[in-house]
Design an enzyme around this catalytic site. Structure first.
Site, PDB file in Angstrom:
ATOM      1  N   THR A 356       0.824  -1.192   0.000  1.00 23.55           N
ATOM      2  CA  THR A 356       0.000   0.000   0.000  1.00 23.55           C
ATOM      3  C   THR A 356       0.861   1.244   0.000  1.00 23.55           C
ATOM      4  OG1 THR A 356      -1.560  -1.252   1.310  1.00 23.55           O
ATOM      5  CG2 THR A 356      -1.839   1.148   1.272  1.00 23.55           C
ATOM      6  N   VAL A 357       0.442   2.257  -0.746  1.00 19.51           N
ATOM      7  CA  VAL A 357       1.098   3.561  -0.671  1.00 19.51           C
ATOM      8  C   VAL A 357       0.094   4.562  -0.116  1.00 19.51           C
ATOM      9  CG1 VAL A 357       2.805   3.171  -2.473  1.00 19.51           C
ATOM     10  CG2 VAL A 357       0.552   4.061  -3.100  1.00 19.51           C
ATOM     11  N   MET A 437       0.601   3.204   6.014  1.00 20.29           N
ATOM     12  CA  MET A 437       0.264   2.027   5.214  1.00 20.29           C
ATOM     13  C   MET A 437       0.981   0.796   5.746  1.00 20.29           C
ATOM     14  SD  MET A 437       3.299   1.369   3.552  1.00 20.29           S
ATOM     15  CE  MET A 437       2.785   0.313   2.226  1.00 20.29           C
TER      16      MET A 437
END
Length: 537
Positions: A356-357, A437
């Site tokens: 995830t970013v 994240m």
């Protein structure tokens, strides 16, 4: 000159809080931050900057996200907070029975079975259409340029790219995975730190998305390519699944925490877990951060909230306990009563009925965006649509094959989702976007950043830099190498099983931007555990 080791930092370093008043973009990649800043300087707003940054991240940090992933956003504009859920459902024709017929007792990590409808391109188009000032063609141009012309690999990116390659080389041996290696290891190896990597197919896909406002991805040429690839691999994803997809505008959910309102996207996202834990902790007063009692209560509240979240969170219409019940003061009091002097082995409660970013942007007009997108487990499913650079997510791995479970797999259903953007307000005014994240670390990171900010008055950079912990399961807690030893020892005496984790990537990567409501000055913090960067003007 002898080659440098770009992953060796023998001395402690210090980042200062970034300060600006005309615009700010905080991301895990300097090139992506510059893409967002470019939009602000062109006259775009924070929403344009967020889209440009997100698109650039699919190119400059493909180890954590891609065009074939999902996205969520919280957008503050004109005094109101808006939520966007752009997570996609399982293919319409998949089912528990069909998965089991293929020999699986649980959802696999790789291949076609965990692939769900990608929501990322739809998120960009929806945000641009509703709130953007610039065209999607303008906004996606930096990402297109990075993909077409190439860019040098940054240190942490190179580290995780090599790690993924080494893993995929062992497990992705079927023919359907060859396109991943053609795209991300074109020379038969992962790109090295400092080496230039480019993806012409990725650039062509971004041009198509930009020129059609993402229509090509769901109803045109790209949809045809995705569907054909699925059919060739006996996948369940069909063009009709793509054609029927639309992102959902949602009302964010919140809890009041010591005079602040902490906001998250409602389920199917796991932001509810962070809110439940904070709701439990409102019953205590914390005078000291570096205290065994402070950490103990944080851990116990998070464990209890996580057990509830994993038990009850799924797509909203499939939840037997509504959000209002899980966030009720009565239920928080019940869960708080379970916290004693010794570590619990948590179990789900019984609420009353009723990588995830991550990136953050802000502009001079007061617009602010909290945005997150992901392919789930690093590069995702291991599948790349031939010639397109589209790495498909494996989000469906979180579905249960137990038909009695609330998050049971069903065609057209959205699964429990780990990626969550956060937002903080006070007295009806924006404080700003924040996020951490990293899979199941995310709500734990949210809680730690909020408490560091609200309870312990740390500036945004210090709030992110502070040593982190993560609950894993049962009484097992992992902590960073620089976590205070006396605190770790004290927690161990309380029954927590403390383990020092050398890999900092396990503790998430965050960003935060706070806005002074009187002056409009922006204060930003970025992640020291990765290639984080803040671009300002």
């Amino acid at each position: 000159m002898k080659a440098f080791d770009y992953l060796n930092y023998p001395y402690p370093s210090q980042r200062m809080t970034a300060v600006a008043n005309r615009g700010m973009v905080a991301t895990s990649q300097p090139l992506a931050s510059q893409a967002g800043l470019e939009m602000l300087k062109k006259g775009g707003n924070a929403i344009d900057a967020a889209i440009a940054t997100a698109a650039a991240l699919t190119v400059v940090e493909p180890t954590s996200n891609g065009i074939g992933g999902d996205a969520f956003a919280l957008v503050w504009t004109k005094g109101k907070l808006h939520g966007l859920n752009s997570s996609g459902p399982a293919p319409g024709k998949i089912s528990i029975e069909k998965v089991k017929e293929r020999g699986y007792a649980s959802m696999p990590k790789f291949g076609w079975l965990p692939v769900t409808v990608p929501g990322v391109p739809a998120a960009w188009a929806a945000l641009s259409e509703r709130f953007g000032k610039l065209s999607l063609t303008e906004v996606l141009q930096p990402a297109i340029d990075y993909a077409a012309d190439g860019y040098p690999i940054s240190p942490v990116l190179g580290k995780f790219w090599k790690s993924a390659y080494n893993k995929f080389k062992q497990v992705l041996t079927d023919e359907e995975f060859k396109h991943w290696f053609e795209t991300f290891a074109p020379d038969g190896r992962p790109p090295e730190i400092g080496e230039v990597w480019k993806s012409p197919g990725h650039a062509a896909t971004l041009r198509s998305i930009a020129s059609t406002n993402a229509e090509s991805f769901y109803r045109g040429e790209l949809a045809d390519k995705i569907a054909a690839f699925s059919q060739s691999g006996q996948g369940f994803l069909e063009k009709s699944d793509l054609e029927g997809y639309k992102p959902e505008w949602v009302n964010p959910i919140s809890v009041r925490y010591r005079g602040y309102d902490v906001w998250e996207i409602p389920p199917n996202g796991q932001g509810l877990i962070a809110l439940m834990a904070l709701n439990t902790l409102t019953g205590y007063t914390f005078d000291e951060k570096e205290s065994v009692d402070t950490y103990h209560k944080q851990l116990e509240a998070m464990k209890l909230a996580f057990k509830d979240g994993k038990q009850y969170i799924t797509e909203k219409e499939h939840m037997t306990h509504p959000v209002e019940d899980l966030l009720s003061a009565t239920y928080a009091e019940q869960r708080r009563a379970l916290i004693g002097e010794q570590a619990l082995t948590p179990e789900p409660g019984n609420p009353p009925k009723g990588g995830t970013v991550y990136l953050a942007t802000a502009d001079q007009e007061g617009n602010m965006v909290s945005f997150i997108q992901s392919n789930y487990m690093g590069f995702g499913s291991g599948l790349v649509v031939p010639g397109t650079g589209i790495a498909l997510q494996n989000r469906g791995h979180d579905f249960s094959l137990d038909s009695a479970h609330e998050n049971a797999l069903a065609g057209g259903k959205r699964t429990y989702h780990t990626i969550i953007p956060g937002f903080l307000t006070k007295d009806g005014q924006a404080v700003g976007p924040f996020g951490v994240m990293g899979g199941y670390m995310q709500p734990q990171g949210h809680l730690q950043v909020i408490m560091n900010t609200v309870d312990f008055h740390l500036n945004p950079q210090a709030a992110l830099d502070a040593p982190r912990w993560q609950w894993i399961e049962g009484k097992k807690i992992i902590v960073e190498p620089h976590f205070p030893t006396p605190i770790a020892e004290g927690l161990s005496r309380k029954g927590h099983h403390i383990q020092i984790e050398l890999e900092k990537g396990a503790f998430g990567r965050g960003q935060a931007i706070w806005r002074d409501p009187e002056t409009g000055t922006l204060y930003g913090g970025t992640e020291s555990r990765t290639d984080g960067s803040i671009a300002v003007f």
